[in-house]
Design a protein around this motif. Structure first.
Motif, short mmCIF file in Angstrom:
data_model
loop_
_atom_site.label_atom_id
_atom_site.label_comp_id
_atom_site.label_asym_id
_atom_site.label_seq_id
_atom_site.Cartn_x
_atom_site.Cartn_y
_atom_site.Cartn_z
N SER A 1 0.84 -1.18 0.00
CA SER A 1 0.00 0.00 0.00
C SER A 1 0.88 1.24 0.00
N PRO A 2 0.47 2.27 -0.71
CA PRO A 2 1.29 3.47 -0.81
C PRO A 2 1.34 4.21 0.53
N SER A 3 2.47 4.87 0.76
CA SER A 3 2.59 5.64 2.00
C SER A 3 1.82 6.95 1.88
N ILE A 4 1.35 7.44 3.00
CA ILE A 4 0.58 8.68 3.01
C ILE A 4 1.52 9.81 3.39
N PRO A 5 1.58 10.85 2.58
CA PRO A 5 2.50 11.96 2.88
C PRO A 5 2.05 12.77 4.09
N ASP A 6 2.98 13.51 4.67
CA ASP A 6 2.67 14.39 5.80
C ASP A 6 2.02 15.69 5.33
N THR A 7 2.32 16.10 4.12
CA THR A 7 1.73 17.32 3.54
C THR A 7 1.16 16.98 2.17
N PHE A 8 0.23 17.81 1.74
CA PHE A 8 -0.44 17.57 0.47
C PHE A 8 -0.33 18.80 -0.42
N GLU A 9 -0.28 18.55 -1.71
CA GLU A 9 -0.17 19.64 -2.67
C GLU A 9 -1.47 20.42 -2.81
N SER A 10 -2.59 19.72 -2.59
CA SER A 10 -3.89 20.37 -2.78
C SER A 10 -4.96 19.63 -1.97
N TYR A 11 -6.09 20.27 -1.89
CA TYR A 11 -7.25 19.67 -1.24
C TYR A 11 -7.66 18.40 -1.98
N ARG A 12 -7.62 18.44 -3.30
CA ARG A 12 -7.99 17.27 -4.11
C ARG A 12 -7.08 16.08 -3.83
N GLU A 13 -5.78 16.34 -3.69
CA GLU A 13 -4.85 15.25 -3.39
C GLU A 13 -5.16 14.65 -2.03
N TYR A 14 -5.44 15.52 -1.05
CA TYR A 14 -5.80 15.05 0.29
C TYR A 14 -7.04 14.17 0.23
N CYS A 15 -8.08 14.64 -0.44
CA CYS A 15 -9.33 13.87 -0.53
C CYS A 15 -9.14 12.57 -1.28
N ALA A 16 -8.34 12.61 -2.35
CA ALA A 16 -8.11 11.39 -3.14
C ALA A 16 -7.45 10.30 -2.31
N LEU A 17 -6.60 10.68 -1.36
CA LEU A 17 -5.94 9.69 -0.51
C LEU A 17 -6.78 9.34 0.72
N TRP A 18 -7.45 10.32 1.27
CA TRP A 18 -8.17 10.12 2.52
C TRP A 18 -9.51 9.41 2.33
N ALA A 19 -10.27 9.77 1.31
CA ALA A 19 -11.63 9.24 1.12
C ALA A 19 -11.66 7.71 1.06
N PRO A 20 -10.83 7.05 0.25
CA PRO A 20 -10.89 5.58 0.22
C PRO A 20 -10.57 4.95 1.58
N LEU A 21 -9.63 5.54 2.32
CA LEU A 21 -9.29 5.01 3.64
C LEU A 21 -10.46 5.17 4.60
N CYS A 22 -11.12 6.31 4.55
CA CYS A 22 -12.27 6.56 5.41
C CYS A 22 -13.41 5.60 5.08
N LEU A 23 -13.66 5.39 3.79
CA LEU A 23 -14.72 4.48 3.38
C LEU A 23 -14.41 3.04 3.81
N ASP A 24 -13.15 2.63 3.68
CA ASP A 24 -12.76 1.29 4.12
C ASP A 24 -12.98 1.12 5.62
N GLU A 25 -12.62 2.14 6.39
CA GLU A 25 -12.81 2.07 7.84
C GLU A 25 -14.30 2.02 8.20
N ALA A 26 -15.09 2.84 7.53
CA ALA A 26 -16.54 2.83 7.79
C ALA A 26 -17.14 1.48 7.42
N ARG A 27 -16.74 0.93 6.28
CA ARG A 27 -17.25 -0.38 5.84
C ARG A 27 -16.90 -1.45 6.88
#
Length: 123
Positions: A1-27
């Motif tokens: 699994s890819p590592s998650i950076p400490d900083t993000f270039e944009s809001y979109r990059e943050y959401c693209a990485l965070w949303a799937p992880l959040c959905l997996d946790e909720a599931r």
């Protein structure tokens, strides 16, 4: 699994990485809760889901959206009045009630394979 950076270039990059992880946790949390509750659904009515019949919102009928709004047409569970619907309730949609019982026993896939085997393929 890819590592998650400490900083993000944009809001979109943050959401693209965070949303799937959040959905997996909720599931995982929803499945864990369901697995622990399903054995009691038949013996303890207050633990069972409230069965409802749904209908699409009029504005969504014959629409082209991938999303559809649903409203409760009727409640099929007796004595549900002590329980209320709240925002963010989990809704399970299924064709047959038996599917949830088979899923709870871990036999849904086997049942579906039996049905598929009986129906066969027409060529």
């Amino acid at each position: 699994s890819p590592s998650i950076p400490d900083t993000f270039e944009s809001y979109r990059e943050y959401c693209a990485l965070w949303a799937p992880l959040c959905l997996d946790e909720a599931r995982a949390a929803i499945l864990s809760d369901a697995i622990s509750e399903i054995p009691y659904w038949r013996s303890k009515p207050d633990k069972s889901p409230v069965r409802v019949q749904l209908q699409p919102m009029k504005k969504d009928v014959n629409g082209s959206s991938e999303n559809i709004g649903l409203q409760i047409k009727s409640v099929l569970t007796e004595n549900y009045k002590d329980r209320s619907f709240i925002a963010n309730d989990v809704v399970l949609l299924m064709k047959k009630e038996e599917y949830i019982w088979e899923a709870g026993k871990g036999t849904l896939l086997q049942q579906q394979q039996k049905v598929a085997g009986k129906e066969g393929l027409v060529g």
